[in-house]
Design a protein around this motif. Structure first.
Motif, PDB file in Angstrom:
ATOM      1  N   ARG A 199       0.838  -1.216   0.000  1.00  0.00           N
ATOM      2  CA  ARG A 199       0.000   0.000   0.000  1.00  0.00           C
ATOM      3  C   ARG A 199       0.862   1.252   0.000  1.00  0.00           C
ATOM      4  O   ARG A 199       0.553   2.232  -0.677  1.00  0.00           O
ATOM      5  CB  ARG A 199      -0.932  -0.020   1.220  1.00  0.00           C
ATOM      6  N   LYS A 202       2.264   1.773  -3.434  1.00  0.00           N
ATOM      7  CA  LYS A 202       1.242   2.291  -4.342  1.00  0.00           C
ATOM      8  C   LYS A 202       1.009   3.779  -4.096  1.00  0.00           C
ATOM      9  O   LYS A 202       0.928   4.584  -5.044  1.00  0.00           O
ATOM     10  CB  LYS A 202      -0.055   1.512  -4.150  1.00  0.00           C
ATOM     11  N   SER A 203       0.927   4.129  -2.793  1.00  0.00           N
ATOM     12  CA  SER A 203       0.732   5.545  -2.461  1.00  0.00           C
ATOM     13  C   SER A 203       1.919   6.380  -2.906  1.00  0.00           C
ATOM     14  O   SER A 203       1.769   7.516  -3.379  1.00  0.00           O
ATOM     15  CB  SER A 203       0.523   5.692  -0.945  1.00  0.00           C
ATOM     16  N   TYR A 204       3.114   5.810  -2.764  1.00  0.00           N
ATOM     17  CA  TYR A 204       4.331   6.509  -3.178  1.00  0.00           C
ATOM     18  C   TYR A 204       4.308   6.771  -4.682  1.00  0.00           C
ATOM     19  O   TYR A 204       4.603   7.882  -5.143  1.00  0.00           O
ATOM     20  CB  TYR A 204       5.547   5.676  -2.784  1.00  0.00           C
ATOM     21  N   GLU A 206       1.673   6.880  -6.653  1.00  0.00           N
ATOM     22  CA  GLU A 206       0.616   7.844  -6.975  1.00  0.00           C
ATOM     23  C   GLU A 206       1.073   9.262  -6.685  1.00  0.00           C
ATOM     24  O   GLU A 206       0.843  10.186  -7.489  1.00  0.00           O
ATOM     25  CB  GLU A 206      -0.636   7.504  -6.170  1.00  0.00           C
ATOM     26  N   ALA A 207       1.710   9.462  -5.525  1.00  0.00           N
ATOM     27  CA  ALA A 207       2.188  10.804  -5.166  1.00  0.00           C
ATOM     28  C   ALA A 207       3.268  11.279  -6.123  1.00  0.00           C
ATOM     29  O   ALA A 207       3.304  12.448  -6.545  1.00  0.00           O
ATOM     30  CB  ALA A 207       2.710  10.792  -3.727  1.00  0.00           C
TER      31      ALA A 207
END
Length: 261
Positions: A199, A202-204, A206-207
């Protein structure tokens, strides 16, 4: 008293050689009482697994046997061997009336071991009166000598050893079950860490992608500031700059295509 003490010494040596531990598998001179409050002092109480006990009595009188061995007169020998057997019968009767199985603090089996410290004295009595053993057995008493008692005690020692092995096996099984549960919990926690890492990854991504998205993306705007003459000490990663520029080119191509259409 000397004869009695000597018999107790022989009994104690047999107990020591049996492998049983004093104070754990057997106890001596316990002060016990029955339901009426009368007190008894059994010579030895041997403990068995599951809370059972065997009482050993060593108070056999060998006075007439010693006299028998000391005389050379045949007529006296016949009389003394009869007195020897009679003495043993008297002790059997007295022992059967003690009701050791009703004593508080012990869970005695249905029989008591009567210890005869001299093997030949026992066999001489059996030769003179073969029915003596069965008479004792019917009274709940088993007569034993040093050799037969040793075999009995070694059997009990083996029972305790197997009991300890079974107990250890149960403890090992219990500990193994707990260890397996701990390991399963660790694997579960490790999987949760992996999911959290996925997770976070994935967040990394996206950012990071948001830095280069759109015509006015942050990367392109920052690069314009540098083109305008600022003097930063650090540089942005080249791949981000390239992605920011490519995002603009892609947007331009899309607009051109739409105008042409």
């Amino acid at each position: 008293k000397t004869r009695g003490t000597w018999g107790e010494v022989v009994l104690e040596r047999v107990l020591e050689q049996s492998g049983l531990s004093k104070g754990r598998e057997y106890e001596t001179q316990l002060n016990l009482k029955d339901e009426t409050g009368s007190r008894y002092l059994p010579d030895v109480v041997v403990h068995l697994p599951e809370g059972k006990d065997i009482i050993i009595d060593s108070k056999v009188s060998l006075k007439h046997w010693e006299e028998y061995c000391s005389t050379d007169n045949d007529s006296n020998k016949q009389s003394l061997i009869g007195d020897h057997v009679k003495s043993m019968r008297t002790h059997l009767k007295d022992l059967s009336e003690k009701n050791y199985d009703q004593l508080e603090g012990v869970s005695s089996l249905d029989f008591v071991l009567m210890f005869v410290p001299v093997e030949i004295a026992f066999f001489a009595a059996m030769e003179h009166s073969p029915e003596l053993f069965s008479e004792a057995f019917n009274k709940g008493i088993i007569m034993v000598t040093p050799s037969t008692l040793f075999i009995t005690l070694r059997t009990i020692e083996n029972i305790w050893r197997y009991e300890a092995q079974n107990e250890n096996a149960q403890k090992i099984a219990s500990q193994a079950g707990k260890l397996y549960d701990k390991f399963a919990g660790f694997v579960e926690s490790l999987d949760n860490v992996g999911k959290s890492i996925e997770r976070a990854e994935k967040s990394y991504q996206e950012a990071r992608n948001r830095l280069v998205e759109g015509r006015g993306n942050v990367i392109k705007s920052a690069e314009k500031l540098r083109d305008m003459g600022i003097s930063p000490k650090k540089s942005l990663p080249e791949d981000l700059i390239q992605k920011g520029n490519n995002q603009i080119d892609s947007t331009t191509e899309l607009l051109t295509s739409q105008i042409s259409d």
